[in-house]
Scaffold this motif. Structure first.
Motif, mmCIF file in Angstrom:
data_model
loop_
_atom_site.group_PDB
_atom_site.id
_atom_site.type_symbol
_atom_site.label_atom_id
_atom_site.label_comp_id
_atom_site.label_asym_id
_atom_site.label_seq_id
_atom_site.Cartn_x
_atom_site.Cartn_y
_atom_site.Cartn_z
ATOM 1 N N THR A 53 2.503 -7.768 -0.227
ATOM 2 C CA THR A 53 2.236 -7.244 -1.567
ATOM 3 C C THR A 53 1.718 -5.817 -1.464
ATOM 4 O O THR A 53 1.271 -5.387 -0.409
ATOM 5 C CB THR A 53 1.229 -8.159 -2.305
ATOM 6 N N SER A 54 1.792 -5.110 -2.554
ATOM 7 C CA SER A 54 1.301 -3.741 -2.585
ATOM 8 C C SER A 54 -0.203 -3.725 -2.345
ATOM 9 O O SER A 54 -0.932 -4.625 -2.772
ATOM 10 C CB SER A 54 1.615 -3.106 -3.945
ATOM 11 N N ILE A 55 -0.648 -2.679 -1.688
ATOM 12 C CA ILE A 55 -2.092 -2.531 -1.440
ATOM 13 C C ILE A 55 -2.854 -2.343 -2.754
ATOM 14 O O ILE A 55 -4.047 -2.603 -2.835
ATOM 15 C CB ILE A 55 -2.328 -1.363 -0.459
ATOM 16 N N MET A 56 -2.138 -1.958 -3.811
ATOM 17 C CA MET A 56 -2.742 -1.729 -5.122
ATOM 18 C C MET A 56 -2.646 -2.950 -6.048
ATOM 19 O O MET A 56 -3.086 -2.902 -7.183
ATOM 20 C CB MET A 56 -2.050 -0.537 -5.815
ATOM 21 N N ALA A 57 -2.074 -4.049 -5.576
ATOM 22 C CA ALA A 57 -1.916 -5.241 -6.414
ATOM 23 C C ALA A 57 -3.292 -5.789 -6.805
ATOM 24 O O ALA A 57 -4.249 -5.714 -6.031
ATOM 25 C CB ALA A 57 -1.121 -6.300 -5.677
#
Length: 187
Positions: A53-57
């Protein structure tokens, strides 16, 4: 050659009609127990769940809790989260993966040789993504394979043995019938 083809086709039809293709769990387990040494793993295998997943999720800490809880796996929560936020998600509790094939899924994005697996869990971050990996089960090369990993091979062996036995019974029966009706010749 034509005669051989006809005999083979005839045998196949008789086998289709008379062969029992159901293999019970007890038969599978019995064969596995008797021949366990034949099922030594050539490769390391694993059952795994992973999420990319995105680090910003959002709620990454919740995802970590759901994935890495010692007592249970909150798969409903994980699936709901992953459908919304993950770039990649894998979970199949019935499938064993060859370790090298599992590593190939990441296309070299992760160097597993330098990682340590703590409590069968890993979190890896790069500049864009976070990888959550939980090893559900792991069998090393040289160990006896789990039954579920070799079950299709065992089914095939048992069915082939039945097939050979059925062919032999059919041939014997045909020969005996021919002897009784004097419809054969000895060359």
């Amino acid at each position: 050659y034509r005669r051989s083809l006809l005999i083979h086709a005839y045998e196949q039809k008789l086998i289709e009609q008379s062969l029992d293709t159901l293999v019970s769990e007890a038969q599978l387990q019995s064969h596995f127990n008797l021949h366990a040494d034949d099922y030594v793993l050539a490769d390391k295998i694993t059952k795994v769940i992973f999420v990319k997943t995105s680090i910003m999720a959002p709620k990454l800490d919740s995802l970590e809790t759901w994935l890495f809880n010692k007592d249970s796996l909150f798969i409903d929560n994980i699936e709901t989260y992953c459908h919304q936020y993950s770039k990649r998600f894998y979970y199949n509790p019935n499938e064993w993966l060859i370790w090298d094939d599992f590593k190939q899924v990441f296309n070299g994005e992760i160097d597993f040789s330098s990682l340590s697996i703590t409590n069968n869990t890993m979190i890896i971050e790069d500049t864009l993504d976070t990888y959550f990996i939980r090893i559900l089960d792991l069998k090393e090369q040289g160990e006896i394979a789990p039954l579920e990993y070799v079950i299709e091979e065992i089914k095939s062996i048992l069915l082939n043995q039945r097939k050979l036995k059925t062919i032999e019974i059919i041939k014997t029966k045909l020969f005996e019938d021919a002897k009784q009706s004097d419809q054969f010749e000895i060359y």
